[in-house]
Scaffold this motif. Structure first.
Motif, PDB file in Angstrom:
ATOM      1  N   GLN A 179       0.779  -1.141   0.088  1.00 46.66           N
ATOM      2  CA  GLN A 179       0.044   0.112  -0.097  1.00 46.66           C
ATOM      3  C   GLN A 179       0.916   1.268  -0.178  1.00 46.66           C
ATOM      4  O   GLN A 179       1.932   1.229   0.527  1.00 46.66           O
ATOM      5  CB  GLN A 179      -0.986  -0.012   1.226  1.00 46.66           C
ATOM      6  N   ALA A 180       0.469   2.339  -0.534  1.00 52.88           N
ATOM      7  CA  ALA A 180       0.865   3.708  -0.537  1.00 52.88           C
ATOM      8  C   ALA A 180      -0.065   4.709  -0.171  1.00 52.88           C
ATOM      9  O   ALA A 180      -1.097   4.744  -0.823  1.00 52.88           O
ATOM     10  CB  ALA A 180       1.458   3.871  -2.030  1.00 52.88           C
ATOM     11  N   GLN A 181       0.150   5.669   0.732  1.00 52.00           N
ATOM     12  CA  GLN A 181      -1.019   6.427   1.166  1.00 52.00           C
ATOM     13  C   GLN A 181      -0.219   7.903   1.465  1.00 52.00           C
ATOM     14  O   GLN A 181       0.733   7.942   1.700  1.00 52.00           O
ATOM     15  CB  GLN A 181      -1.743   5.739   2.230  1.00 52.00           C
ATOM     16  N   VAL A 182      -1.158   8.762   1.708  1.00 54.45           N
ATOM     17  CA  VAL A 182      -0.774   9.965   2.308  1.00 54.45           C
ATOM     18  C   VAL A 182      -2.044  10.457   3.025  1.00 54.45           C
ATOM     19  O   VAL A 182      -3.300  10.489   2.103  1.00 54.45           O
ATOM     20  CB  VAL A 182      -0.390  10.873   1.089  1.00 54.45           C
ATOM     21  N   SER A 183      -2.008  11.348   4.017  1.00 52.75           N
ATOM     22  CA  SER A 183      -2.983  11.610   4.888  1.00 52.75           C
ATOM     23  C   SER A 183      -3.597  13.099   4.219  1.00 52.75           C
ATOM     24  O   SER A 183      -2.766  13.736   3.728  1.00 52.75           O
ATOM     25  CB  SER A 183      -2.811  11.894   6.489  1.00 52.75           C
ATOM     26  N   TYR A 184      -4.708  13.444   4.509  1.00 48.80           N
ATOM     27  CA  TYR A 184      -5.403  14.718   4.363  1.00 48.80           C
ATOM     28  C   TYR A 184      -4.564  15.808   4.846  1.00 48.80           C
ATOM     29  O   TYR A 184      -3.945  16.871   4.265  1.00 48.80           O
ATOM     30  CB  TYR A 184      -6.833  15.113   4.913  1.00 48.80           C
ATOM     31  N   ASP A 185      -4.006  15.765   6.136  1.00 46.81           N
ATOM     32  CA  ASP A 185      -3.193  16.621   6.693  1.00 46.81           C
ATOM     33  C   ASP A 185      -1.868  16.997   6.012  1.00 46.81           C
ATOM     34  O   ASP A 185      -1.467  18.239   6.203  1.00 46.81           O
ATOM     35  CB  ASP A 185      -2.609  16.144   8.129  1.00 46.81           C
ATOM     36  N   VAL A 186      -1.379  15.997   5.063  1.00 48.93           N
ATOM     37  CA  VAL A 186      -0.033  16.470   4.342  1.00 48.93           C
ATOM     38  C   VAL A 186      -0.353  17.311   3.312  1.00 48.93           C
ATOM     39  O   VAL A 186       0.337  18.359   2.933  1.00 48.93           O
ATOM     40  CB  VAL A 186       0.615  15.126   3.532  1.00 48.93           C
ATOM     41  N   GLY A 207     -15.314   4.877   9.291  1.00 42.87           N
ATOM     42  CA  GLY A 207     -14.214   3.947   9.511  1.00 42.87           C
ATOM     43  C   GLY A 207     -13.386   3.836   8.156  1.00 42.87           C
ATOM     44  O   GLY A 207     -12.815   3.026   7.961  1.00 42.87           O
ATOM     45  N   LYS A 208     -13.371   4.981   7.447  1.00 44.88           N
ATOM     46  CA  LYS A 208     -12.217   4.981   6.385  1.00 44.88           C
ATOM     47  C   LYS A 208     -11.014   5.849   6.605  1.00 44.88           C
ATOM     48  O   LYS A 208     -11.019   6.511   7.421  1.00 44.88           O
ATOM     49  CB  LYS A 208     -13.106   5.791   5.180  1.00 44.88           C
ATOM     50  N   TYR A 209     -10.002   5.503   5.807  1.00 44.50           N
ATOM     51  CA  TYR A 209      -8.567   6.141   6.111  1.00 44.50           C
ATOM     52  C   TYR A 209      -8.886   7.765   5.668  1.00 44.50           C
ATOM     53  O   TYR A 209      -9.447   7.993   4.636  1.00 44.50           O
ATOM     54  CB  TYR A 209      -7.706   5.633   4.984  1.00 44.50           C
ATOM     55  N   CYS A 210      -8.339   8.566   6.268  1.00 48.93           N
ATOM     56  CA  CYS A 210      -8.290  10.017   6.320  1.00 48.93           C
ATOM     57  C   CYS A 210      -7.435  10.520   5.393  1.00 48.93           C
ATOM     58  O   CYS A 210      -6.174  11.090   5.509  1.00 48.93           O
ATOM     59  CB  CYS A 210      -8.253  10.626   7.419  1.00 48.93           C
TER      60      CYS A 210
END
Length: 228
Positions: A179-186, A207-210
């Protein structure tokens, strides 16, 4: 006095209009800018997915958690490409001929110089040649910069989080996930703070990834993105 009151009322009216305008346009502007940024980030995550999928084809089904390794692979690796000329006829297939058997006969003829057996089964115009093509020329458009893979668009130099999982299923089959991801905060922290809080709150309640993510190391999902 009356003039002062009128001026105060006018100022209050302006403030109310500004507040109302902000309450309406705030979410609209936030969503508009969010879409622009997420379109760019999604495109980058799709590039990461393409690179990982090709990486695993030459690494026994395993992914890499290292962007350095993935970028080096994209820059230097070559993938097999089969050039096909001719096709097996129905009669040949019915007689048990396969592409593997056909190539074994042809390769044998090349070594011995005796093509009688090839001609006997009608494979004179049958060819399967393997060419090795650079990854850069295969899965990415011209001008693609592989060094950009790890960086989050609109992230001010931030990099994607990437992880892999090597495991086995209950049946004992190998299980490789990434998996590769990035949060909203970034990539959204410089926008309307309240809208960002609202967005994260909604995602957490569901229940979802932010943020944006491709693949999943908790369960197989065919490397889908959470926007798909």
């Amino acid at each position: 006095m009356k003039t002062v009151i009128n001026l105060v009322l006018a100022a209050c009216a302006v403030v109310l209009v500004y507040i109302c305008y902000g309450s309406i346009m705030g979410p609209i502007n936030f969503d508009k800018e969010k879409k622009v940024r997420e379109d760019a980030i999604i495109a980058r995550l799709i590039d990461i997915r393409k690179a990982q999928q090709e990486y695993r084809t030459v690494h026994a089904g395993a992914y890499t958690a290292s962007f350095d390794s993935l970028i080096d692979f994209v820059k230097t690796a070559k993938l097999p490409f089969i050039m096909k000329v001719g096709a097996l006829t129905d009669d040949q297939l019915n007689n048990g001929m396969t592409e593997k058997k056909a190539m074994e006969l042809i390769n044998k003829a090349k070594k011995t110089g005796n093509w009688s057996e090839v001609e006997k089964v009608g494979l004179q115009n049958f060819r399967r040649d393997t060419m090795w093509v650079a990854v850069m020329d295969t899965i990415f458009s011209k001008g693609f910069n592989p060094d950009s893979l790890s960086f989050v668009p609109y992230g001010n130099g931030a990099k994607f989080e990437m992880a892999i999982r090597k495991d086995t299923t209950k049946s004992g089959a190998p299980l490789n996930l990434f998996q590769a991801q990035v949060s909203y905060d970034v990539y959204l922290s410089d926008l309307n703070r309240q809208e960002l809080i609202n967005l994260k709150d909604t995602q957490e309640k569901l229940g979802k990834y932010c943020g944006l993510r491709v693949g999943d190391i908790e369960q197989p999902n065919n490397n889908a993105g959470n926007w798909e």
